[in-house]
Design a protein around this motif. Structure first.
Motif, PDB file in Angstrom:
ATOM      1  N   ALA A 106       0.815  -1.224   0.000  1.00 27.11           N
ATOM      2  CA  ALA A 106       0.000   0.000   0.000  1.00 27.11           C
ATOM      3  C   ALA A 106       0.847   1.272   0.000  1.00 27.11           C
ATOM      4  O   ALA A 106       0.303   2.365  -0.210  1.00 27.11           O
ATOM      5  N   ILE A 107       2.127   1.174   0.256  1.00 30.26           N
ATOM      6  CA  ILE A 107       2.936   2.406   0.368  1.00 30.26           C
ATOM      7  C   ILE A 107       4.072   2.453  -0.644  1.00 30.26           C
ATOM      8  O   ILE A 107       4.985   3.247  -0.530  1.00 30.26           O
ATOM      9  N   LEU A 108       3.994   1.575  -1.635  1.00 27.17           N
ATOM     10  CA  LEU A 108       5.083   1.538  -2.634  1.00 27.17           C
ATOM     11  C   LEU A 108       5.127   2.793  -3.493  1.00 27.17           C
ATOM     12  O   LEU A 108       6.129   3.073  -4.136  1.00 27.17           O
ATOM     13  N   PHE A 148       5.217   5.780  -2.456  1.00 33.67           N
ATOM     14  CA  PHE A 148       6.191   6.737  -1.909  1.00 33.67           C
ATOM     15  C   PHE A 148       7.518   6.516  -2.625  1.00 33.67           C
ATOM     16  O   PHE A 148       8.036   5.394  -2.640  1.00 33.67           O
ATOM     17  N   LYS A 149       8.057   7.614  -3.195  1.00 36.60           N
ATOM     18  CA  LYS A 149       9.245   7.427  -4.026  1.00 36.60           C
ATOM     19  C   LYS A 149      10.395   6.773  -3.258  1.00 36.60           C
ATOM     20  O   LYS A 149      11.121   5.925  -3.783  1.00 36.60           O
ATOM     21  N   SER A 150      10.554   7.160  -1.985  1.00 37.77           N
ATOM     22  CA  SER A 150      11.680   6.592  -1.240  1.00 37.77           C
ATOM     23  C   SER A 150      11.501   5.081  -1.068  1.00 37.77           C
ATOM     24  O   SER A 150      12.443   4.304  -1.219  1.00 37.77           O
ATOM     25  N   GLN A 151      10.254   4.659  -0.774  1.00 37.68           N
ATOM     26  CA  GLN A 151       9.984   3.223  -0.586  1.00 37.68           C
ATOM     27  C   GLN A 151      10.217   2.481  -1.917  1.00 37.68           C
ATOM     28  O   GLN A 151      10.847   1.438  -1.967  1.00 37.68           O
ATOM     29  N   HIS A 152       9.704   3.111  -2.959  1.00 40.89           N
ATOM     30  CA  HIS A 152       9.782   2.574  -4.313  1.00 40.89           C
ATOM     31  C   HIS A 152      11.256   2.405  -4.731  1.00 40.89           C
ATOM     32  O   HIS A 152      11.688   1.357  -5.221  1.00 40.89           O
ATOM     33  N   TYR A 153      12.023   3.468  -4.493  1.00 42.17           N
ATOM     34  CA  TYR A 153      13.453   3.460  -4.845  1.00 42.17           C
ATOM     35  C   TYR A 153      14.187   2.379  -4.053  1.00 42.17           C
ATOM     36  O   TYR A 153      14.924   1.556  -4.614  1.00 42.17           O
ATOM     37  N   ARG A 154      13.943   2.391  -2.740  1.00 41.18           N
ATOM     38  CA  ARG A 154      14.741   1.483  -1.900  1.00 41.18           C
ATOM     39  C   ARG A 154      14.418   0.016  -2.208  1.00 41.18           C
ATOM     40  O   ARG A 154      15.325  -0.806  -2.319  1.00 41.18           O
ATOM     41  N   ILE A 155      13.133  -0.301  -2.370  1.00 40.74           N
ATOM     42  CA  ILE A 155      12.800  -1.726  -2.555  1.00 40.74           C
ATOM     43  C   ILE A 155      13.384  -2.247  -3.863  1.00 40.74           C
ATOM     44  O   ILE A 155      13.966  -3.335  -3.922  1.00 40.74           O
ATOM     45  N   LEU A 156      13.271  -1.445  -4.931  1.00 41.94           N
ATOM     46  CA  LEU A 156      13.767  -1.944  -6.214  1.00 41.94           C
ATOM     47  C   LEU A 156      15.295  -1.978  -6.266  1.00 41.94           C
ATOM     48  O   LEU A 156      15.879  -2.900  -6.843  1.00 41.94           O
ATOM     49  N   VAL A 180      12.603  -7.354 -18.131  1.00 43.33           N
ATOM     50  CA  VAL A 180      12.635  -7.004 -16.705  1.00 43.33           C
ATOM     51  C   VAL A 180      14.052  -7.160 -16.135  1.00 43.33           C
ATOM     52  O   VAL A 180      14.523  -6.312 -15.356  1.00 43.33           O
ATOM     53  N   LEU A 181      14.763  -8.187 -16.578  1.00 43.78           N
ATOM     54  CA  LEU A 181      16.122  -8.375 -16.044  1.00 43.78           C
ATOM     55  C   LEU A 181      17.082  -7.306 -16.558  1.00 43.78           C
ATOM     56  O   LEU A 181      18.001  -6.896 -15.860  1.00 43.78           O
ATOM     57  N   THR A 182      16.843  -6.837 -17.775  1.00 44.24           N
ATOM     58  CA  THR A 182      17.697  -5.767 -18.309  1.00 44.24           C
ATOM     59  C   THR A 182      17.470  -4.475 -17.532  1.00 44.24           C
ATOM     60  O   THR A 182      18.408  -3.761 -17.187  1.00 44.24           O
ATOM     61  N   ARG A 183      16.206  -4.189 -17.252  1.00 45.55           N
ATOM     62  CA  ARG A 183      15.928  -2.977 -16.449  1.00 45.55           C
ATOM     63  C   ARG A 183      16.563  -3.099 -15.070  1.00 45.55           C
ATOM     64  O   ARG A 183      17.135  -2.148 -14.542  1.00 45.55           O
ATOM     65  N   LEU A 184      16.439  -4.278 -14.522  1.00 50.77           N
ATOM     66  CA  LEU A 184      16.993  -4.483 -13.170  1.00 50.77           C
ATOM     67  C   LEU A 184      18.517  -4.322 -13.188  1.00 50.77           C
ATOM     68  O   LEU A 184      19.112  -3.762 -12.267  1.00 50.77           O
ATOM     69  N   TYR A 185      19.128  -4.799 -14.256  1.00 51.55           N
ATOM     70  CA  TYR A 185      20.583  -4.636 -14.433  1.00 51.55           C
ATOM     71  C   TYR A 185      20.950  -3.150 -14.435  1.00 51.55           C
ATOM     72  O   TYR A 185      21.852  -2.707 -13.722  1.00 51.55           O
ATOM     73  N   ASP A 243      14.635   7.184 -12.274  1.00 55.11           N
ATOM     74  CA  ASP A 243      13.212   7.454 -12.078  1.00 55.11           C
ATOM     75  C   ASP A 243      12.353   6.690 -13.071  1.00 55.11           C
ATOM     76  O   ASP A 243      11.329   6.107 -12.715  1.00 55.11           O
ATOM     77  N   GLU A 244      12.777   6.707 -14.323  1.00 51.73           N
ATOM     78  CA  GLU A 244      11.985   6.018 -15.350  1.00 51.73           C
ATOM     79  C   GLU A 244      12.020   4.508 -15.144  1.00 51.73           C
ATOM     80  O   GLU A 244      11.013   3.817 -15.295  1.00 51.73           O
ATOM     81  N   LEU A 245      13.210   4.006 -14.788  1.00 54.34           N
ATOM     82  CA  LEU A 245      13.308   2.556 -14.544  1.00 54.34           C
ATOM     83  C   LEU A 245      12.389   2.150 -13.393  1.00 54.34           C
ATOM     84  O   LEU A 245      11.734   1.105 -13.429  1.00 54.34           O
ATOM     85  N   LEU A 246      12.354   2.987 -12.375  1.00 53.58           N
ATOM     86  CA  LEU A 246      11.509   2.667 -11.216  1.00 53.58           C
ATOM     87  C   LEU A 246      10.049   2.577 -11.644  1.00 53.58           C
ATOM     88  O   LEU A 246       9.332   1.654 -11.234  1.00 53.58           O
ATOM     89  N   THR A 247       9.628   3.488 -12.472  1.00 51.81           N
ATOM     90  CA  THR A 247       8.237   3.462 -12.935  1.00 51.81           C
ATOM     91  C   THR A 247       7.979   2.189 -13.734  1.00 51.81           C
ATOM     92  O   THR A 247       6.981   1.497 -13.534  1.00 51.81           O
ATOM     93  N   ASP A 248       8.920   1.866 -14.617  1.00 51.61           N
ATOM     94  CA  ASP A 248       8.724   0.659 -15.437  1.00 51.61           C
ATOM     95  C   ASP A 248       8.700  -0.614 -14.588  1.00 51.61           C
ATOM     96  O   ASP A 248       8.004  -1.568 -14.909  1.00 51.61           O
ATOM     97  N   LEU A 249       9.487  -0.605 -13.534  1.00 49.44           N
ATOM     98  CA  LEU A 249       9.627  -1.841 -12.752  1.00 49.44           C
ATOM     99  C   LEU A 249       8.574  -1.992 -11.652  1.00 49.44           C
ATOM    100  O   LEU A 249       8.403  -3.084 -11.103  1.00 49.44           O
TER     101      LEU A 249
END
Ligand code: FAD
Length: 632
Positions: free
Chosen positions: A266-268, A270-278, A505-510, A549-555
């Protein structure tokens, strides 16, 4: 929603017995169904030494496999596999951990009785830390100095297989004092312990004798094995255990991000949460892929019976194992702590499962080579290779690609790096990202090398080394981060034909892994070390931020699939926050109500009677006589 039993007994004995109960279940499963699933990791994905029966299959067995004679192996290995004995590995002493050459325990050959006398001559020689040794082990590999003759000649450090408890009633045998170390940050399900030997007599065949024997007449005979094979065998135990750590800590980090992702649904946003988890998810995968690559190289080394091939490979694999172990455990430990913080206060409570994962993974910073010592082993190798390269001595084949091209750095030339003017969209290109890491790694190595060369002209080499230690460590870390990225890229390249659907997805994660390593809000050093020479510009760093930022949105839509893909069972996570059904708050409160202290309170009308009217109870405080005239 039943409370897992591990949360029921919170006293030392209770926790240890719970650890033993779980260990018995996994060992019975292995023996009954003839498999090895829990020989490396426990049912909770901790390294097997977290279990009181774990080192039997891990270090105890490996030592005999690699250092025992065929007769010793024939006798002991079936006993180990059938769990008829339980062995520990006792190397560390109170006064000697990293400094193995300082080990004081002695095994002195007694010609008259054809035995060794195992002795701890001082307080600092007491063996300490071996997993399982405190209460659970029948036997142990004891690392001791072999002494023969009158006056005794010291033949260095050897391994002895020693029975420490009676197989009848499990009492310590005469001449051994054993004990548990008590509560630790973690690993409380096992009994890391101490052992003090008081002239314990052990038979001559206790010496693991594949490579060195003592004959009845007291002659010391070095094995006929050639030097390379001997080195390979000696190093293999260490490489094997050290090499397991990246795999195990990738699981620890993955478990934490799985719990945190499920908690954070429910809180993903939040950009900080989003950034840190990914960013953490990308690190867990990076460590896993690197560990798989290490396993392949280790296996190839084991298979390589050719003297020259193996001797050329061994130093590289050793340096790689040291660096990967230090890097992966550091990253995983910081990552698990970050994941814990991401669950707020709930992450701090034991029921979240996170404190246990964090404190267990933090042990891996220390054992199997303390990380700062390991960074230096890698640094020594890298400086040695660079020196060989500059003086025309052959270098390791694995270093060829890295060192070829480093002349430019040694000559202080201006760089025309392929990423120098890379545009924003090019900063996602896998090869460009790799070249950024390669550039930084070469540059930091040359910087450390130069500083060392300068210092060594004025100082003793050990003093020069000590003075330049921090730049050497930075160079080592940059080298490992480059290699990890290379291995990640290789993995993606391989998967592009085998599993093309996973490629996007693996390329973005890379890319995310690479970019969040460059721009790391928690570490000034990291970004600075990529930019300080000006090859990567500040505007490129800004572009990288936007790409992240863009990768985070995609992922974002993939967070749960990326964590579910590890396929952890609820039972292995033991987390009120991280079960698959995502039913966080209901489970948290249900388990909280079932904790024994709350059950006891409930049964006595909401008051823990011992806290109210016991000798130090609240009643005595609240109902004490109040001094006349005192104001409340
Ligand atoms: C959970 C756990 C399980 C363990 N299990 C076992 C086991 O089964 N069997 C066993 O034998 N041992 C075991 N150990 C012990 C472990 O191997 C040692 O703790 C480890 O080798 C470090 O040694 P030490 O504790 O003496 O620390 P030290 O080596 O004394 O380190 C203390 C500090 O000194 C620094 N330092 C030391 N040497 C150098 C150097 N040359 N240069 C720069 N800095 C240096 C380190 O970086 C560190 O900061 C276990 C330890 C733990 C925590």
């Amino acid at each position: 929603m039943k409370l897992p039993r591990i949360y029921e007994g919170l006293d030392r004995e209770g926790i240890y017995l719970e650890g033993l109960r779980r260990a018995r279940a996994t060992v019975n499963d292995m023996v009954d169904h003839n498999h090895r699933h829990f020989a490396i990791m426990t049912e909770r994905y901790q390294i097997a030494n977290a279990s009181p029966l774990g080192l039997n299959f891990l270090m105890f067995r490996k030592a005999i496999e690699l250092q025992g004679t065929p007769e010793q192996q024939k006798y002991w290995l079936p006993l180990i596999d059938g769990a008829k004995v339980n062995g520990a590995y006792a190397q560390t002493e109170v006064g000697h951990g990293t400094f193995v050459r300082g080990i004081e325990t002695t095994a002195t050959f007694n010609h008259d009785t054809d035995e060794f006398i195992l002795h701890s001559p001082s307080l600092t020689s007491t063996k300490i830390w071996p997993g399982g040794l405190g209460l659970s082990c029948s036997h142990a590999i004891v690392v001791a100095r072999l002494k023969i003759g009158k006056p005794p000649v010291d033949h260095g450090i050897h391994m002895f297989l020693v029975q420490v408890r009676s197989m009848e009633d499990f009492r310590p045998v005469d001449g051994v004092e054993l004990g548990d170390q008590g509560m630790k940050m973690s690993y409380n399900g096992t009994c890391n312990g101490y052992a003090k030997f008081d002239n314990l007599r052990i038979p001559r065949n206790s010496l693991l004798s594949a490579h060195a024997q003592v004959t009845k007449d007291g002659s010391f005979i070095q094995g006929k094995i050639d030097k390379t094979r001997l080195l390979k065998k000696t190093y293999s135990i260490m490489l094997h255990h050290r090499g397991l750590i990246p795999r195990c800590v990738s699981f620890a980090l993955a478990q934490s991000v799985t719990i945190t992702a499920r908690y954070s649904v429910a809180i993903l946003e939040f950009k900080s949460q989003h950034y840190r988890i990914l960013a953490l998810i990308s690190q867990a995968y990076a460590i896993l892929f690197a560990s798989k690559r290490f396993d392949i190289q280790y296996e190839a080394l084991q298979q390589d019976e050719s003297g020259d091939g193996a001797s050329a490979r061994l130093p590289f694999i050793h340096a790689l194992a040291s660096g990967l172990k230090a890097w992966s455990s550091t990253v995983a430990c910081a990552g698990v702590e970050e994941a814990r913080q991401m669950c707020g206060g709930h992450g701090y409570v034991a029921l979240s499962g996170l404190p246990e994962i964090l404190s267990a993974v933090s042990a891996s910073l220390t054992f199997e080579g303390e990380n700062y010592v390991l960074w230096q082993q890698l640094g020594k190798y890298l400086l040695g290779q660079l020196q060989a390269f500059t003086t025309g001595i052959p270098i390791a084949p694995e270093m060829g690609g890295f060192l070829t091209g480093i002349e430019q750095y040694l000559r202080d030339e201006k760089f025309d790096a392929e990423f120098k003017d890379a545009r924003r969209d090019e900063l996602l290109d896998a090869s460009k990202l790799l070249s950024i890491f390669l550039h930084r790694s070469r540059r930091l190595l040359v910087t450390a090398y130069r500083q060392f060369e300068r210092n060594v002209q004025q100082l003793h080499p050990a003093q020069a080394w000590n003075r330049v230690m921090m730049p050497i460590i930075s160079a080592g870390r940059a080298f490992i981060e480059y290699l990890v990225l290379q291995y990640y890229k290789d993995y993606i390249d391989a998967i592009s034909t085998a599993e093309p659907s996973l490629l996007p997805v693996l390329t973005r994660l890379y890319s995310l892994f690479a970019l969040t390593t460059v721009i790391n809000p928690n570490s000034q050093f990291t970004s600075a070390s990529f930019t300080e020479d000006g090859t990567l510009s500040l505007s490129q760093i800004h572009d990288m931020g936007e790409q992240i930022d863009e990768l985070l949105t995609d992922l974002l839509p993939d967070v749960i699939s990326l964590t579910d893909a590890w396929d952890f069972t609820d039972a292995s996570l033991c987390s009120a926050l991280g079960c698959r059904d995502g039913n966080v708050y209901e489970r948290l409160m249900s388990w909280t109500r079932q904790i024994p202290i709350n059950s006891a309170v409930k049964e006595s009308n909401g008051v823990l009677s011992s806290m109210w009217d016991g000798p130090y109870g609240m009643e005595g405080i609240l109902k004490r006589d109040i001094e006349k005239g005192a104001r409340l």
